[in-house]
Motif scaffolding. Structure first.
Motif, PDB file in Angstrom:
ATOM      1  N   PHE A  53       0.817  -1.223   0.000  1.00 19.63           N
ATOM      2  CA  PHE A  53       0.000   0.000   0.000  1.00 19.63           C
ATOM      3  C   PHE A  53       0.852   1.275   0.000  1.00 19.63           C
ATOM      4  O   PHE A  53       0.408   2.314   0.482  1.00 19.63           O
ATOM      5  N   LYS A  54       2.047   1.185  -0.561  1.00 21.11           N
ATOM      6  CA  LYS A  54       2.930   2.353  -0.581  1.00 21.11           C
ATOM      7  C   LYS A  54       2.305   3.539  -1.321  1.00 21.11           C
ATOM      8  O   LYS A  54       2.266   4.661  -0.784  1.00 21.11           O
ATOM      9  N   PRO A  55       1.779   3.360  -2.559  1.00 28.29           N
ATOM     10  CA  PRO A  55       1.166   4.514  -3.244  1.00 28.29           C
ATOM     11  C   PRO A  55      -0.028   5.084  -2.482  1.00 28.29           C
ATOM     12  O   PRO A  55      -0.213   6.303  -2.433  1.00 28.29           O
ATOM     13  N   GLU A  56      -0.848   4.195  -1.910  1.00 23.08           N
ATOM     14  CA  GLU A  56      -2.052   4.662  -1.208  1.00 23.08           C
ATOM     15  C   GLU A  56      -1.691   5.465   0.049  1.00 23.08           C
ATOM     16  O   GLU A  56      -2.330   6.481   0.348  1.00 23.08           O
ATOM     17  N   ILE A  57      -0.676   4.987   0.787  1.00 26.38           N
ATOM     18  CA  ILE A  57      -0.252   5.708   1.990  1.00 26.38           C
ATOM     19  C   ILE A  57       0.280   7.088   1.621  1.00 26.38           C
ATOM     20  O   ILE A  57      -0.047   8.102   2.262  1.00 26.38           O
ATOM     21  N   GLU A  58       1.093   7.149   0.563  1.00 27.95           N
ATOM     22  CA  GLU A  58       1.643   8.435   0.126  1.00 27.95           C
ATOM     23  C   GLU A  58       0.535   9.362  -0.356  1.00 27.95           C
ATOM     24  O   GLU A  58       0.579  10.576  -0.109  1.00 27.95           O
ATOM     25  N   ALA A  59      -0.474   8.807  -1.039  1.00 28.51           N
ATOM     26  CA  ALA A  59      -1.577   9.633  -1.543  1.00 28.51           C
ATOM     27  C   ALA A  59      -2.368  10.251  -0.398  1.00 28.51           C
ATOM     28  O   ALA A  59      -2.736  11.434  -0.445  1.00 28.51           O
ATOM     29  N   ILE A  60      -2.636   9.437   0.659  1.00 31.32           N
ATOM     30  CA  ILE A  60      -3.386   9.974   1.797  1.00 31.32           C
ATOM     31  C   ILE A  60      -2.629  11.128   2.435  1.00 31.32           C
ATOM     32  O   ILE A  60      -3.224  12.150   2.813  1.00 31.32           O
ATOM     33  N   ASN A  61      -1.327  11.000   2.555  1.00 27.67           N
ATOM     34  CA  ASN A  61      -0.539  12.094   3.124  1.00 27.67           C
ATOM     35  C   ASN A  61      -0.662  13.361   2.297  1.00 27.67           C
ATOM     36  O   ASN A  61      -0.546  14.473   2.824  1.00 27.67           O
ATOM     37  N   GLY A  62      -0.923  13.199   0.983  1.00 26.13           N
ATOM     38  CA  GLY A  62      -1.051  14.365   0.113  1.00 26.13           C
ATOM     39  C   GLY A  62      -2.389  15.065   0.205  1.00 26.13           C
ATOM     40  O   GLY A  62      -2.458  16.294   0.152  1.00 26.13           O
ATOM     41  N   TYR A  63      -3.469  14.296   0.328  1.00 19.89           N
ATOM     42  CA  TYR A  63      -4.794  14.937   0.309  1.00 19.89           C
ATOM     43  C   TYR A  63      -5.456  14.994   1.684  1.00 19.89           C
ATOM     44  O   TYR A  63      -6.572  15.492   1.820  1.00 19.89           O
ATOM     45  N   ARG A  64      -4.808  14.507   2.724  1.00 19.89           N
ATOM     46  CA  ARG A  64      -5.411  14.435   4.049  1.00 19.89           C
ATOM     47  C   ARG A  64      -5.947  15.785   4.527  1.00 19.89           C
ATOM     48  O   ARG A  64      -7.109  15.912   4.918  1.00 19.89           O
ATOM     49  N   THR A  65      -5.104  16.813   4.515  1.00 15.58           N
ATOM     50  CA  THR A  65      -5.496  18.114   5.080  1.00 15.58           C
ATOM     51  C   THR A  65      -6.702  18.688   4.362  1.00 15.58           C
ATOM     52  O   THR A  65      -7.667  19.153   4.990  1.00 15.58           O
ATOM     53  N   GLY A  66      -6.666  18.649   3.011  1.00 16.38           N
ATOM     54  CA  GLY A  66      -7.782  19.205   2.246  1.00 16.38           C
ATOM     55  C   GLY A  66      -9.060  18.439   2.464  1.00 16.38           C
ATOM     56  O   GLY A  66     -10.148  19.028   2.575  1.00 16.38           O
ATOM     57  N   LEU A  67      -8.963  17.111   2.534  1.00 18.08           N
ATOM     58  CA  LEU A  67     -10.155  16.289   2.704  1.00 18.08           C
ATOM     59  C   LEU A  67     -10.764  16.498   4.091  1.00 18.08           C
ATOM     60  O   LEU A  67     -11.995  16.579   4.241  1.00 18.08           O
ATOM     61  N   ILE A  68      -9.915  16.613   5.095  1.00 20.70           N
ATOM     62  CA  ILE A  68     -10.421  16.863   6.446  1.00 20.70           C
ATOM     63  C   ILE A  68     -11.148  18.209   6.504  1.00 20.70           C
ATOM     64  O   ILE A  68     -12.215  18.339   7.117  1.00 20.70           O
ATOM     65  N   GLY A  69     -10.575  19.207   5.827  1.00 18.39           N
ATOM     66  CA  GLY A  69     -11.228  20.524   5.799  1.00 18.39           C
ATOM     67  C   GLY A  69     -12.611  20.451   5.185  1.00 18.39           C
ATOM     68  O   GLY A  69     -13.568  21.063   5.690  1.00 18.39           O
ATOM     69  N   ALA A  70     -12.741  19.691   4.088  1.00 20.62           N
ATOM     70  CA  ALA A  70     -14.049  19.556   3.435  1.00 20.62           C
ATOM     71  C   ALA A  70     -15.038  18.810   4.327  1.00 20.62           C
ATOM     72  O   ALA A  70     -16.215  19.181   4.421  1.00 20.62           O
ATOM     73  N   LEU A  71     -14.583  17.775   4.992  1.00 19.22           N
ATOM     74  CA  LEU A  71     -15.474  16.993   5.853  1.00 19.22           C
ATOM     75  C   LEU A  71     -15.938  17.798   7.061  1.00 19.22           C
ATOM     76  O   LEU A  71     -17.092  17.677   7.499  1.00 19.22           O
ATOM     77  N   ARG A  72     -15.068  18.640   7.597  1.00 17.89           N
ATOM     78  CA  ARG A  72     -15.431  19.373   8.810  1.00 17.89           C
ATOM     79  C   ARG A  72     -16.487  20.436   8.538  1.00 17.89           C
ATOM     80  O   ARG A  72     -17.140  20.915   9.474  1.00 17.89           O
TER      81      ARG A  72
END
Length: 762
Positions: free
Chosen positions: A130-149
Motif C-alpha cells: 500500500f505504498k502509493p495509497e499511503i503516500e496519496a493519503i498524506n497528500g490529500y489528508r489536510t484538504g479532505l479533512i477541511g471539506a469533511l469538517r
C-alpha cells in the motif's frame, strides 16, 4: 468545496443493510428483457417471476461484496450518516480534478470514518505494501479533512484501510500507523458483525476503542468518588459509575484476530443468549451487587486522585479522575453485566460497582481472568492453551518460555495470512470441522518433538534446538517462516489430501499427520545439519527450505502412491500412538530412497517395534514422578510448616521411607545425602494425599489431582489413576513393552499436569 456530501437518508438504512449483505446483485426488469440478461454472459439468472416483470440476480464480485459488507458493518454499529453509493467523490482542493473517491464514508455524532476497501479474489492471500495509497493519503489528508469538517464540525476523522484476503506485513502495518491510518481485515469485519449480532449498535464502542485508542473523548466527565486501597500488591480503586459513561471508556479483549495485535487477549465473545437474559433482568429492575473488575490503562502514570480529609485504616476516600479517552479501560471480568445495560433506559441513571486496577500488565490481567473463571464456566482446553502461550511468553522460567514458544508457533500457523495452515488449526473456542481439524496440542507436540526449539530447565538451556537463536523472540519468525514454506509445498503437491482434511479418505492434514510431518521435518534438519548442508540458526528460512525440499519430495511421492487400503490403515491409527505410527511409516519411506538418512530412534524401533512407546513413556514417567514428589511435599509444607511430616504423613509411610533411605545412604558413600521422601513408592504418595480424609483431599489436592473423567467419583477414587501409573512404571522398569493404551494414559496425565513435551523423538 462547500457542496454537501450526498448521504443515504436515515430511514433507508435498514433496507440498505439487507441489500448490502445479500450476496447477489438483483434487478427488476420487464419480462421481454429476460433473454437479453440471460444471454449477456454476465451471470444473470432468473430469481422471481412477476405478472409483468421478472427479478434477475447474479453473484456480486468479491470486491463489491466485501465493500458492501464493510458498509453494512458501519451501519449495524450505529453510524447513521453513510455514503449513498460506491463512487462517492470528496473534494480536497479547489480544482475539479482534486477529488478523492471513497468506498465507504461513515459518521455518527462524534467521529467520521473515511474507508478504502481492497479485496483479492485469489485462492491464497496476496501481499500488499500500500505504498502509493499511503503516500496519496498524506497528500490529500489536510484538504479532505477541511471539506469533511464543513459538514461534520467538531468530529474526529479517521482514515482506514480495510482488506479482504490480503497479507499485510509488520513493516507495512508500522508505516500505516506512522501515517495515522487504521487497518482492519476481513476477520475484524467478521468480528464486528458478530459483535453487532449480540450487542447491536453498542458494539460500536469496541470499534471506536480500536480506531481511536488513547484519543480524548470530547465533553466526557470521567470523575467518580472512590476509595483507594491495596490488594495483592497492586493499588486499586473501588467506585460506582453509570454504565453509559463506562461503556465509552471500556474495551473488552475478546480472543479474536481483531484484537490480538496489541496485547494478550483472553475474553470469550459475548453470548447473545446470556446477554439477553442480563438485559431483561436489568429492565425488570434487577441489579448486580458484585463488582466489575477493570484495568485502567494510564500509560504508567498515576491516576489523579483528589484525597478527602477522611481516611479509614489503609483505605483513602477521594475523587478519582479516570482518563477520558477511548479504550482507557479494559474489562477483566463482567462484560455481560456491563453490556447488559447497553440498550437499557437505566444506563444513564443506574450505578454499577467497579474494582479498578491501574496499568496492570496484560499477562497479569490474563492470569486474573483465569483465576476468576477457574471455578465458574470452564475454559476449554484449546482456549487454555492459546491463553497459556501469552501468559508464559514473558516468564522468567526458560522451560515455560520454551513451552509458550511451541504453542505460539502453533497459534500463528493457524492465524497468519501467510500460513497455509490458516483456517486449519483450531484457535480458542472455534468449532472443529472436516478442514478445521488440527489442534494446538498436535502442532505443539510436533514442534517439540521435531527438536526445533531445544530442551530447557527453569534456569538454563540444556540442549539448543535446530532453530533456536538465543531467545524465543529471535527464534519464532525464522521457524514459522520455514514451516510455512514446508506446508505450502505439501499443500500444492497433495491437493486431494489438502481438500479432504479429516473427511473421507483424508489422513495427512490431520492431528496425527501434521504432528508426524513436523517431527519428520526435524529429522530432515538434523540430517542436513550433520552433512553441513543446512544451518537454520544462521540461514534464512527459504535457504533452509531449499535444502529440505528434495527430501519432502520423497515423502510426497510416497503419499501419492498409497493405495486406498493403505490409506484406510493410516486412518485406523487413532489415539496417542497414532502420530508415532505415522512417523515411522514416513521415515521408512525416506530411508528406502535416501540410504544415508538415519533418523534418531528409527533403527531401535525397527529392531523392536513392540517397544515403540517405551522411550517416551520412560521420559514422561520420570517427569510425572518428579512433579508428584515436589508438588505434594510443597503443598504439605505450605499447610503444616515444619510439622508437615507429623501432620501430613502416615507413620508407616515415614518409617518405610526412612528404612529404604538408610539402606541407600549406606550404599551411596560420602558426600551424598539420601532424602527419605525421595525413597517413597508411587503408591505411597497416593496414601499421603488420602491421609486426613476428605477434608484434606478437597483443600490440598482435589483441584489439581482429579482428572476430568473422575470428577463425579467418590473422593477416594479420584486418585485411582495412581494404580494404573504404578503398573505402567513397573512395566517400564522391567523393560516390558508399554501398550498404546498405557502410552495414551501417560500422555493424558502428562498433559493434565501441563508438563510440556517429552523432548524426545519416539
Amino acid at each position: 468545496m462547500s457542496e454537501p456530501i450526498e448521504l443515504l437518508p436515515i430511514r433507508q438504512v435498514r433496507r440498505e443493510i439487507t441489500r448490502r449483505l445479500d450476496g447477489y446483485l438483483r434487478e427488476k426488469i420487464p419480462n421481454a428483457r429476460q433473454g437479453e440478461y440471460e444471454n449477456s454472459g454476465d451471470g444473470w439468472v432468473l430469481d422471481k417471476t412477476l405478472k409483468n416483470s421478472v427479478w434477475m440476480r447474479k453473484p456480486k464480485r468479491h470486491d463489491v461484496a466485501f465493500e458492501d459488507r464493510v458498509w453494512a458493518m458501519c451501519a449495524r454499529l450505529g453510524f447513521n450518516s453513510l455514503s449513498l453509493g460506491r463512487t462517492l467523490q470528496l473534494p480536497y482542493g479547489k480544482g475539479d480534478n482534486e477529488r478523492k473517491q471513497v468506498n465507504v464514508l461513515a459518521a455518527d455524532d462524534e467521529v467520521v470514518l473515511v474507508i478504502d476497501c481492497k479485496s483479492s479474489g485469489g485462492e491464497q492471500p496476496r501481499t500488499e505494501t500500500f505504498k502509493p495509497e499511503i503516500e496519496a493519503i498524506n497528500g490529500y489528508r489536510t484538504g479532505l479533512i477541511g471539506a469533511l469538517r464543513k459538514q461534520f464540525p467538531g468530529h474526529k476523522i479517521k482514515f482506514a484501510f480495510i482488506t479482504n484476503n490480503i497479507y499485510v506485513s509488520k513493516d507495512t502495518l508500522a508505516k500505516m500507523g506512522a501515517a495515522d491510518i487504521a487497518y482492519l481485515d476481513e476477520e475484524a469485519v467478521n468480528y464486528y458483525h458478530e459483535l453487532a449480532d449480540h450487542l447491536g449498535p453498542a458494539a460500536k464502542f469496541q470499534l471506536l476503542g480500536n480506531l481511536f485508542h488513547g484519543q480524548k473523548i470530547e465533553a466526557m466527565d470521567a470523575t467518580v468518588p472512590a476509595i483507594r486501597g491495596k490488594m495483592g500488591g497492586y493499588t486499586y480503586y473501588s467506585f460506582a459509575i453509570e454504565p453509559e459513561r463506562l461503556l465509552k471508556l471500556a474495551y473488552v479483549l475478546h480472543r479474536n484476530n481483531a484484537n490480538m495485535r496489541w496485547m494478550p487477549t483472553y475474553q470469550r465473545i459475548i453470548k447473545r443468549s446470556r446477554l439477553k437474559k442480563v438485559s431483561e433482568f436489568v429492565e425488570d429492575g434487577g441489579f448486580f451487587p458484585n463488582s466489575l473488575v477493570i484495568n485502567v490503562d494510564n500509560g504508567g502514570r498515576p491516576l489523579r486522585f483528589d484525597r478527602s480529609e477522611k481516611q479509614s485504616g489503609s483505605t483513602t476516600l477521594g475523587l478519582l479522575h479516570l482518563p477520558p479517552k477511548y479504550r482507557s479501560v479494559y474489562i477483566v471480568d463482567g462484560q455481560h453485566r456491563l453490556f447488559g445495560y447497553a440498550h437499557s433506559s437505566r444506563a444513564h441513571s443506574e450505578l454499577v460497582p467497579v474494582v479498578a486496577f491501574v496499568d496492570m500488565p496484560g499477562t497479569k490481567q490474563l492470569e486474573m481472568f483465569m483465576d476468576i473463571n477457574e471455578n465458574q464456566q470452564a475454559v476449554p482446553k484449546n482456549l487454555r492453551l492459546t491463553l497459556k502461550a501469552d501468559l508464559e511468553w514473558e516468564s522468567s522460567d526458560k522451560k515455560r518460555q520454551a513451552q509458550a514458544l511451541k504453542l505460539k508457533v502453533a497459534q500463528l500457523l493457524g492465524e497468519q495470512k501467510s500460513s497455509p495452515l490458516r483456517g486449519r488449526v483450531i484457535i480458542g473456542e472455534e468449532k472443529a470441522n472436516e478442514r478445521l481439524c488440527i489442534s494446538l496440542d498436535a502442532v505443539g507436540r510436533g514442534v517439540d518433538r521435531g527438536r526445533f526449539i531445544g530442551e530447557f530447565t527453569s534456569t538454563e538451556m540444556r540442549k539448543p534446538g535446530s532453530f533456536y537463536r538465543g531467545s524465543i523472540d529471535t527464534t519464532i519468525d525464522p521457524l514459522i517462516g520455514f514451516l510455512e514454506l514446508c506446508f505450502a509445498f505439501m499443500r500444492d503437491e497433495l491437493p486431494s489430501q489438502w481438500n479432504k482434511g479429516r473427511g473421507e479418505g483424508g489422513f495427512v492434514f490431520t492431528n496425527a499427520g501434521v504432528e508426524a510431518i513436523l517431527r519428520l521435518l526435524g529429522d530432515f534438519i538434523d540430517h542436513l545439519s550433520e552433512e553441513g548442508k543446512a544451518d537454520p540458526r544462521q540461514q534464512t528460512p527459504n535457504d533452509v527450505f531449499v535444502q529440505v525440499r528434495s527430501l519432502l519430495s520423497h515423502l510426497v511421492t510416497y503419499l501419492n502412491g498409497l493405495t486406498p487400503d493403505e490409506i484406510a490403515t493410516f486412518r485406523t491409527w487413532l489415539g496417542a500412538g497414532g502420530p508415532t505410527k505415522y512417523l515411522r511409516q514416513f521415515q521408512s519411506a525416506i530411508v528406502e530412497t535416501v540410504p544415508n538418512f538415519e533418523p534418531e530412534g528409527y533403527e531401535e524401533w525397527k529392531l523392536n517395534q513392540e517397544k515403540q512407546f517405551n522411550a517416551d513413556s520412560y521420559t514422561m514417567l520420570n517427569e510425572v514422578e518428579t512433579f508428584l514428589r515436589q508438588d505434594i511435599k510443597r503443598r504439605l509444607q505450605d499447610k503444616h510448616g515444619s510439622e508437615w511430616i507429623h501432620a501430613g504423613v502416615p507413620q508407616a509411610i515415614f518409617r518405610d521411607g526412612s528404612t529404604r533411605a538408610a539402606e541407600k545412604q549406606y550404599e551411596a558413600g560420602p558426600g551424598v545425602t539420601v532424602d527419605w521422601w525421595d525413597c517413597l513408592y508411587l503408591i505411597d504418595y497416593q496414601k499421603v494425599m488420602q491421609h486426613g480424609g476428605n477434608a484434606v483431599w478437597l483443600e490440598l489436592f482435589d483441584r489439581t489431582y482429579t482428572l476430568p473423567s473422575d470428577r463425579k467419583a467418590a473422593w477416594r477414587n479420584r486418585s485411582g489413576w495412581f494404580n494404573e501409573l504404578n503398573r505402567t512404571r513397573n512395566k517400564v522398569a522391567h523393560n516390558e513393552a508399554v501398550t498404546e493404551e498405557e502410552f495414551g494414559f501417560l500422555q493424558t496425565l502428562h498433559s493434565h499436569f501441563d508438563l510440556g513435551g517429552t523432548g524426545r523423538n519416539s
